[in-house]
Scaffold this motif. Sequence first.
Motif, PDB file in Angstrom:
ATOM      1  N   THR A  12      47.000  54.516  69.200  1.00 43.24           N
ATOM      2  CA  THR A  12      45.673  53.890  69.146  1.00 43.24           C
ATOM      3  C   THR A  12      44.730  54.621  70.083  1.00 43.24           C
ATOM      4  O   THR A  12      45.015  54.771  71.282  1.00 43.24           O
ATOM      5  CB  THR A  12      45.748  52.409  69.542  1.00 43.24           C
ATOM      6  N   ILE A  13      43.633  55.080  69.536  1.00 42.94           N
ATOM      7  CA  ILE A  13      42.621  55.778  70.331  1.00 42.94           C
ATOM      8  C   ILE A  13      41.422  54.853  70.512  1.00 42.94           C
ATOM      9  O   ILE A  13      40.890  54.305  69.537  1.00 42.94           O
ATOM     10  CB  ILE A  13      42.188  57.090  69.652  1.00 42.94           C
ATOM     11  N   ARG A  26      39.386  60.386  62.402  1.00 39.91           N
ATOM     12  CA  ARG A  26      39.155  59.161  61.646  1.00 39.91           C
ATOM     13  C   ARG A  26      40.422  58.323  61.616  1.00 39.91           C
ATOM     14  O   ARG A  26      41.518  58.789  61.941  1.00 39.91           O
ATOM     15  CB  ARG A  26      38.697  59.484  60.221  1.00 39.91           C
ATOM     16  N   ASP A  27      40.262  57.086  61.209  1.00 35.26           N
ATOM     17  CA  ASP A  27      41.395  56.166  61.140  1.00 35.26           C
ATOM     18  C   ASP A  27      42.453  56.701  60.179  1.00 35.26           C
ATOM     19  O   ASP A  27      42.137  57.167  59.072  1.00 35.26           O
ATOM     20  CB  ASP A  27      40.901  54.793  60.673  1.00 35.26           C
ATOM     21  N   ASP A  28      43.729  56.660  60.612  1.00 36.66           N
ATOM     22  CA  ASP A  28      44.895  57.095  59.827  1.00 36.66           C
ATOM     23  C   ASP A  28      44.952  58.605  59.608  1.00 36.66           C
ATOM     24  O   ASP A  28      45.729  59.082  58.766  1.00 36.66           O
ATOM     25  CB  ASP A  28      44.943  56.381  58.466  1.00 36.66           C
ATOM     26  N   GLN A  29      44.169  59.379  60.345  1.00 32.90           N
ATOM     27  CA  GLN A  29      44.269  60.836  60.233  1.00 32.90           C
ATOM     28  C   GLN A  29      45.594  61.303  60.822  1.00 32.90           C
ATOM     29  O   GLN A  29      46.139  60.694  61.738  1.00 32.90           O
ATOM     30  CB  GLN A  29      43.106  61.512  60.961  1.00 32.90           C
ATOM     31  N   GLU A  60      37.866  51.451  68.166  1.00 34.06           N
ATOM     32  CA  GLU A  60      39.284  51.780  68.186  1.00 34.06           C
ATOM     33  C   GLU A  60      39.729  52.207  66.791  1.00 34.06           C
ATOM     34  O   GLU A  60      39.236  51.691  65.788  1.00 34.06           O
ATOM     35  CB  GLU A  60      40.130  50.589  68.643  1.00 34.06           C
ATOM     36  N   PHE A  61      40.666  53.151  66.754  1.00 35.25           N
ATOM     37  CA  PHE A  61      41.243  53.574  65.479  1.00 35.25           C
ATOM     38  C   PHE A  61      42.637  54.140  65.744  1.00 35.25           C
ATOM     39  O   PHE A  61      42.991  54.450  66.889  1.00 35.25           O
ATOM     40  CB  PHE A  61      40.348  54.598  64.771  1.00 35.25           C
ATOM     41  N   VAL A  86      44.169  56.754  75.031  1.00 32.77           N
ATOM     42  CA  VAL A  86      45.210  56.813  74.005  1.00 32.77           C
ATOM     43  C   VAL A  86      46.297  55.823  74.396  1.00 32.77           C
ATOM     44  O   VAL A  86      46.930  55.986  75.444  1.00 32.77           O
ATOM     45  CB  VAL A  86      45.791  58.236  73.864  1.00 32.77           C
ATOM     46  N   ASP A  87      46.457  54.794  73.573  1.00 35.53           N
ATOM     47  CA  ASP A  87      47.400  53.710  73.879  1.00 35.53           C
ATOM     48  C   ASP A  87      47.157  53.143  75.274  1.00 35.53           C
ATOM     49  O   ASP A  87      48.095  52.823  76.018  1.00 35.53           O
ATOM     50  CB  ASP A  87      48.853  54.185  73.748  1.00 35.53           C
TER      51      ASP A  87
END
Length: 337
Positions: A110-111, A45-48, A126-127, A75-76
């Motif tokens: 960023t994934i 999840r976002d910010d994990q 994206e997260f 990834v990026d």
Amino acid sequence: MTSRVGSLLVAGFLGAIVLIAVVVIMILTDRGEVRDSAVIVASLRDDQVVLLGDPTEIRVTVTDDEPITRIALFVDGEPIAADAQPVHDPAQGTYSASIPWLPERLGFVTISVAAQGLSGEESLIEFRVEVTDDASRLGGALTVNATRTSAGAPVVNEPLELQVRARSQEAAVVRFRLIVEGTLVAEAGAVESEPGVYDGLLEWTPAQAGTVTADVFAQTADGTEASAQILLDVLGAAPPEPAATQQPQEAESTDEQAAPVDEGFLSIQTPADGAGFRWTDDLEVEVVVFADGAFLARRHREDGDQRHGGRQDMLAHGTGSFSVDYRKAMTDSVTKQ
């Protein structure tokens, strides 16, 4: 009169505009029902927060009104899996894929996850996740993570390797266990790769396709356990390639009477074709047997041997024959007439 004509012209002009607008709307809406974008859910999840160097399995689940043919993860901007084949779950109406990732640098990354439908339309989410080297931020004195060692999807009847890493702030980790759908399928010892970090490799061969639940356990010397659960999407085995059709071999032609190479043939050496003999003479027939191009036996029979037909019989019918038994290597005895 003039104003009346002008009003009619204006009304006609406005009517034409309305008609054109209606036609344009009909053309645009006639392209088919507007399809909503696919719904994509990732196990992260976002910010994990994830640990640097710890294997991480990212599971992506897609729900859409058309079949999903491809799932990609970046990834990026760097592709981790550019063409993962999704597994369809008809009961849930979803398409999913499990993708291994090994975080290699600290900080936020960023994934991006892309899912492509049968029509070619792509949906994207994206997260951001944070990569840290501080195990205490994940909580607990013992943690464990696992992921596959290869990016390709698991396949039925093909060995699957899971890379496991555990971190323990107290007792040493001594072993790992893999339990799939409630059944113990693999165990492995733990090796300390650096202080407080323990690695292992678990191997298992899936027996059926579909989504399976795998639980990885890490156990310390004092009996403490921690576990991590991952969902694996197993593909069915590829159909076997059709066997190459072999053309039948033609028997080599000979000057003698011949049969196919794998059956052998008989050659009458004497008497020669068309040779004559007198009634009072003994007739000796010499036969040579060949099979697979190799000489096997030479047999002699005199005409007086009634087991193979007498002289009177041969004269009456104009032909004569007798049997020769021979044995090919590793086969049963066969009889040639």
